[in-house]
Structures are given as structure tokens and as C-alpha cells.
Design an enzyme around this catalytic site. Structure first.
Site, PDB file in Angstrom:
ATOM      1  N   ASN A  94      -3.730  -2.628  -6.565  1.00 23.24           N
ATOM      2  CA  ASN A  94      -4.581  -3.477  -6.675  1.00 23.24           C
ATOM      3  C   ASN A  94      -5.074  -4.061  -5.308  1.00 23.24           C
ATOM      4  O   ASN A  94      -4.999  -3.369  -4.297  1.00 23.24           O
ATOM      5  CB  ASN A  94      -4.161  -4.670  -7.611  1.00 23.24           C
ATOM      6  CG  ASN A  94      -5.393  -5.308  -8.319  1.00 23.24           C
ATOM      7  OD1 ASN A  94      -6.014  -5.930  -7.855  1.00 23.24           O
ATOM      8  ND2 ASN A  94      -5.480  -5.211  -9.582  1.00 23.24           N
ATOM      9  N   ARG A  95      -5.416  -5.422  -5.003  1.00 23.09           N
ATOM     10  CA  ARG A  95      -6.191  -5.766  -4.069  1.00 23.09           C
ATOM     11  C   ARG A  95      -5.132  -6.442  -2.626  1.00 23.09           C
ATOM     12  O   ARG A  95      -4.528  -7.115  -3.185  1.00 23.09           O
ATOM     13  CB  ARG A  95      -7.312  -6.581  -4.326  1.00 23.09           C
ATOM     14  CG  ARG A  95      -8.493  -5.807  -5.033  1.00 23.09           C
ATOM     15  CD  ARG A  95      -9.446  -6.662  -5.681  1.00 23.09           C
ATOM     16  NE  ARG A  95     -10.381  -5.937  -6.302  1.00 23.09           N
ATOM     17  CZ  ARG A  95     -10.266  -5.204  -7.268  1.00 23.09           C
ATOM     18  NH1 ARG A  95      -9.316  -5.512  -8.153  1.00 23.09           N
ATOM     19  NH2 ARG A  95     -11.104  -4.302  -7.806  1.00 23.09           N
ATOM     20  N   HIS A 192      -0.894   3.167 -14.544  1.00 23.36           N
ATOM     21  CA  HIS A 192      -2.277   2.633 -14.699  1.00 23.36           C
ATOM     22  C   HIS A 192      -2.925   3.379 -15.610  1.00 23.36           C
ATOM     23  O   HIS A 192      -3.972   4.192 -15.551  1.00 23.36           O
ATOM     24  CB  HIS A 192      -3.019   2.995 -13.238  1.00 23.36           C
ATOM     25  CG  HIS A 192      -4.338   2.330 -13.172  1.00 23.36           C
ATOM     26  ND1 HIS A 192      -5.477   2.318 -13.613  1.00 23.36           N
ATOM     27  CD2 HIS A 192      -4.551   1.303 -12.150  1.00 23.36           C
ATOM     28  CE1 HIS A 192      -6.358   1.859 -13.524  1.00 23.36           C
ATOM     29  NE2 HIS A 192      -5.998   0.861 -12.381  1.00 23.36           N
ATOM     30  N   GLU A 345      -1.936  -2.838 -16.719  1.00 24.17           N
ATOM     31  CA  GLU A 345      -0.951  -2.477 -15.666  1.00 24.17           C
ATOM     32  C   GLU A 345      -0.173  -3.499 -15.497  1.00 24.17           C
ATOM     33  O   GLU A 345      -0.376  -4.404 -15.026  1.00 24.17           O
ATOM     34  CB  GLU A 345      -1.979  -2.317 -14.701  1.00 24.17           C
ATOM     35  CG  GLU A 345      -3.177  -1.195 -14.581  1.00 24.17           C
ATOM     36  CD  GLU A 345      -4.324  -1.632 -13.825  1.00 24.17           C
ATOM     37  OE1 GLU A 345      -4.136  -1.986 -12.426  1.00 24.17           O
ATOM     38  OE2 GLU A 345      -5.473  -1.876 -14.544  1.00 24.17           O
TER      39      GLU A 345
END
Ligand SMILES: *[C@@H]1O[C@H](CO)[C@@H](O)[C@H](O)[C@H]1NC(C)=O
Ligand SMILES: *[C@@H]1O[C@H](CO)[C@@H](O)[C@H](O)[C@H]1NC(C)=O
Ligand SMILES: *[C@@H]1O[C@H](CO)[C@@H](O)[C@H](O)[C@H]1NC(C)=O
Ligand SMILES: *[C@@H]1O[C@H](CO)[C@@H](O)[C@H](O)[C@H]1NC(C)=O
Ligand SMILES: *[C@@H]1O[C@H](CO)[C@@H](O)[C@H](O)[C@H]1NC(C)=O
Ligand SMILES: *[C@@H]1O[C@H](CO)[C@@H](O)[C@H](O)[C@H]1NC(C)=O
Ligand SMILES: *[C@@H]1O[C@H](CO)[C@@H](O)[C@H](O)[C@H]1NC(C)=O
Ligand SMILES: *[C@@H]1O[C@H](CO)[C@@H](O)[C@H](O)[C@H]1NC(C)=O
Length: 383
Positions: A94-95, A192, A345
Site C-alpha cells: 500500500n502507500r 492481494h 487484503e
């Protein structure tokens, strides 16, 4: 010894051999390894440690392929959209806000491949690599990766990781282990997978909105900005608000006519692309989340040792990608619509390395001597 095993293997084909020697399962012509157990058949390829097909029984006992993917296994590495179909991205999923993080006073810069932020560790992330097959049986496979220091920009120190997928009656289990022998490094992983429990066979509608989700411990949401990056605020989810899948089971589209649904996951993104946090006091042996669909009658129950889950309802599907030949209804077109799937996820809190106030640094930074461990399983049945 090795020679006699090989000869025995040829003579005995797939049968178990005296002395415990079994012929090692081989991939098929498409490179897929197949694992089977009662009620379940799962196929994998080494590229990105990807699950390509997952067959379970629907309410009529018909084997149904409930995950997204491509028929053509050679297409995964060249697909320009690269949705990370059922793969292991890493080493930090992710980020990462502003492509920046600090450890012990040193600031590191990661690749900004998602607007101003880093997504899934940048363009050389683990979902772009061919993993090694280090163990395989008819019901289990282990993929391994050696990730050299800084091979994804700003990810310092070597990491060695493995994922073991196994099947048992109606169940798919996933265990990820990793170490960072040299340095402290961000390490946060997930599996994922994109689900479509109707396998696009519902003639009335191929969107995900009529799938039902129940996540009784997901009582809080990480509030995010227009780029799906958490702001730092963690909000309690109130009854019947858009993120409420904990007070009762709800259809994923239950709030689709609410004005707030339209940009709920960022500019132009309706539905879900955010993280829900589980109650810290929940029992991790309990089912964390159930996805089901009345059309196929299939339900999927997630058990996980992780403290959060990211849900993405496939807003960015452009309607131009085909689903697999194992899916859909003969004679109809094969395109996945916008909102046609959901990725689920299990992971830790998104961008927790930049939010020390959340207290997630022990979970998200792994250093010499630490062992990273992640375990989840999906159990399938009918409603
Ligand atoms: C599979 O994908 C590869 C890579 O895009 C392509 O070269 C090949 O022609 C495809 N095969 C089929 C049967 O479509
Ligand atoms: C954002 O990242 C840039 C480098 O890419 C850095 O110069 C800047 O200080 C960072 N801003 C913040 C607020 O961390
Ligand atoms: C990995 O990097 C590629 C290229 O930036 C990006 O498209 C992808 O979203 C990243 N993460 C995933 C989801 O594999
Ligand atoms: C696979 O194993 C070989 C030999 O040990 C190694 O050189 C290579 O880096 C490994 N591949 C990955 C993706 O870790
Ligand atoms: C990581 O690699 C980049 C080049 O891709 C380099 O600019 C940077 O200095 C490296 N970082 C470290 C800490 O070695
Ligand atoms: C499926 O339902 C969605 C949401 O109600 C709607 O926008 C779409 O047109 C429907 N698609 C079909 C093929 O009926
Ligand atoms: C969901 O199911 C209901 C009841 O079967 C149906 O009326 C509705 O059109 C469906 N909506 C979508 C988006 O599939
Ligand atoms: C969230 O709910 C808990 C009790 O469940 C409460 O202690 C806390 O103050 C609430 N937080 C906010 C931001 O409302």
C-alpha cells in the site's frame, strides 16, 4: 539415493511410494502448479507468487473459479495495468506518504509511483518478480524471494521472504515469513486476492454490489485523503454509515445511492479503497470477515493474525479486461465491468511507518534479529 528416487518416481507416477518418497508435483504446460483437497482446487505461478485460479463448490455443487486472473500466464508480466492479481506485493504494501519515511533519524526517499505517494514499494515491487519454488507437494507450495537492499528505491537492507500456500478441506491457508538480517527496514506484507464469488455468471449483474460483507471486529476506519493516503485520523464507524460492515452484514452496494459513496475512496473513486482496523481486543482465531453472494451461494471466511484489512471494490476497472474462460456464461461477452470485483487484503495499518502516534512501528519495521510473520486463511462454504 537420488537416482533411485528418480527411477521410482518414474515407475510409480503419482502414487505414494514406499519410504515416503513421492514424485515432486510438476507445473502444467502453462506453468501452473495445482494444489487439491476436498472441496478446493488452487493453481499458482511463480510470477509474483500468484494465485491464478481458485475453484470451490457453489450452492449446486458446481466447481466455480472465484478469483480474477488471466487464462494466459505469459500475460501477467506484461500487463500494463498490473492490478497485482492475487499476488504478494512488497516489501511494504500500500502507500508511503510523500514517498518518505525515517528510521533512527535517517530519512529515506521511495519511488513516487502513485501521485505524490509510493504504492506497493514502487515499480520494482515484489509483484513484478519471478519467485523461486522452494517446496511443493500436492497440497502445499512455498515460493521464496531474496530482495537485495535498495532494489526497490529507498528500501534499505536485504530481505529474505517466503510464502507458503496450502489447501485442506474447503480451506486455503497462507503463511508469510521474512527476515531483514542487515538493517531495520519497513516490512509490511499482504496477499492481494481479487474475489468474484459469482465468477461473472450472474446474468442480471456482474458488479460486486450484491455481495454481502460482514466484519464484526472492523469498528474503525483509517480516514484517507483524495489520494487514498491516511490522514492520521482513525474514526469510529457508526451504525449504517458507508464503512459499516460490523454492526450487521451489509451488501457492498448498500450505500451506493448515498452522496458520500461517490468519492468515498478518493477523487473519481466510488465505493471502497481504504483500510478498516479491527478491534484490538478481538480473538484472532475468530472469523474476521465473511464475504458471500446469494447468487452462487458461496461464502468465504477470512481468519487472520493481522490488525487491519484493505478493501478495494475495483473502481478503476475500465471494462476492457476480459475475465477467464473458467468464468462467465457461454455466449455472453467476457468483460469485467467497473466495480466487478473486490480485493481483500489483510495487513497492518496503511502508512503506519509515518504515524508513530498509532503505535504500529514494532509491527511495521523489522530489523536484524526480528522475524516477520503473517498468517491468514480462507474457509469456503455455502450460505
Ligand atoms: C500470451 O501472452 C503473451 C504476452 O503478451 C503473448 O505473447 C502470447 O501471444 C499470448 N498467447 C496467447 C495464446 O494469447
Ligand atoms: C516530501 O518528499 C520530498 C522528497 O521527495 C522532500 O523533499 C519533502 O521534504 C517531503 N515533504 C514532507 C512534508 O515530508
Ligand atoms: C508495483 O509497481 C507498479 C509500477 O509502479 C505499480 O503499477 C503497481 O501498482 C505497484 N504495485 C502493485 C499493485 O503491484
Ligand atoms: C532464486 O534463487 C537463485 C539461486 O539461489 C537466486 O540467485 C535468485 O535471486 C532467487 N530469486 C529470487 C526472486 O529471489
Ligand atoms: C538507492 O539507489 C538509488 C539509485 O537508484 C541511489 O540514488 C540511492 O542513493 C540509494 N540509496 C541508498 C541508501 O543506498
Ligand atoms: C448492474 O448494477 C449496477 C448498479 O445498480 C448498474 O449500474 C449496472 O447497469 C448493472 N449492470 C447490468 C448489466 O445490469
Ligand atoms: C441485487 O439483488 C436484488 C434482489 O435480487 C436485485 O433487485 C438488484 O437488482 C440487484 N442489484 C445488483 C446491483 O445486482
Ligand atoms: C471511539 O469509540 C470509543 C469507544 O468505543 C471511544 O472511547 C472513543 O473516544 C471514540 N473515538 C472517537 C474519535 O469518537
Amino acid at each position: 539415493m537420488r537416482t533411485s528416487c528418480a527411477l521410482l518416481a518414474i515407475a510409480a507416477s503419482a502414487a505414494a511410494l514406499p519410504g515416503g518418497h513421492k514424485p515432486k508435483p510438476q507445473p502444467d504446460a502453462d506453468g501452473k502448479y495445482t494444489l487439491t483437497a476436498p472441496g478446493i482446487r488452487a493453481q499458482f505461478i511463480p510470477y509474483a507468487a500468484t494465485l491464478t485460479n481458485l475453484f470451490v463448490k457453489d450452492k449446486n455443487g458446481v466447481e466455480t473459479d472465484i478469483v480474477l486472473g488471466y487464462d494466459n500466464t505469459s500475460y501477467y508480466p506484461v500487463d500494463p495495468g498490473h492490478p497485482v492479481y492475487n499476488a504478494i506485493p512488497g516489501r511494504y504494501v500500500n502507500r508511503i506518504g510523500n514517498g518518505t519515511y525515517s528510521i533512527d533519524g535517517v530519512t529515506y526517499h521511495t519511488e513516487k509511483n502513485d501521485g505524490p505517494n509510493t504504492l506497493h514499494s514502487g515499480t520494482n515491487n515484489w509483484s513484478f518478480r519471478v519467485w523461486n519454488v522452494t517446496d511443493v507437494t500436492s497440497s502445499s507450495i512455498t515460493f521464496s524471494i531474496h530482495d537485495p537492499s535498495n532494489s526497490s528505491l529507498g528500501m534499505i537492507g536485504d530481505v529474505d521472504a517466503s510464502v507458503t500456500y496450502s489447501v485442506s478441506k474447503n480451506k486455503w491457508s497462507i503463511v508469510i515469513d521474512a527476515i531483514s538480517p542487515q538493517k531495520k527496514t519497513p516490512l509490511m506484507l499482504t496477499q492481494h486476492t481479487y474475489f468474484q464469488l459469482d465468477a461473472f455468471k450472474n446474468p442480471a449483474n456482474r458488479t460486486i454490489w450484491n455481495h454481502t460483507l460482514y466484519a464484526p471486529a472492523a469498528k474503525r476506519a483509517l480516514v484517507a485523503d483524495q489520494n487514498a493516503l491516511p490522514t492520521g485520523e482513525i474514526a469510529n464507524i457508526t451504525k449504517n454509515s458507508i464503512d459499516d460492515f460490523w454492526t450487521a452484514p451489509h451488501k457492498l452496494g448498500f450505500k451506493s445511492s448515498d452522496p458520500g459513496f461517490e468519492n468515498h475512496c478518493g477523487n473519481g473513486c466510488h465505493g471502497y479503497n481504504g483500510a478498516l482496523a479491527f478491534d484490538n481486543k478481538r480473538n484472532k482465531k475468530d472469523v474476521a470477515l465473511t464475504l458471500s453472494s446469494a447468487f452462487s451461494g458461496i461464502k468465504a471466511e477470512l481468519t487472520t493474525d493481522q490488525d487491519a484489512v484493505v478493501l478495494y471494490t475495483c473502481n478503476w476497472n475500465d471494462g476492457k479486461t476480459e475475465f477467464k474462460s473458467t468464468q462467465g456464461v457461454a455466449g455472453q461477452d467476457k468483460f469485467i465491468p467497473r466495480d466487478g470485483c473486490i480485493a481483500i487484503e489483510a495487513q497492518d495499518y496503511v502508512d503506519g511507518i509515518n504515524h508513530p502516534e498509532w503505535g504500529r512501528l514494532d509491527e511495521q519495521i523489522t530489523g536484524p534479529g526480528d522475524k516477520y510473520h503473517w498468517a491468514s486463511s480462507w474457509e469456503f462454504g455455502t450460505i
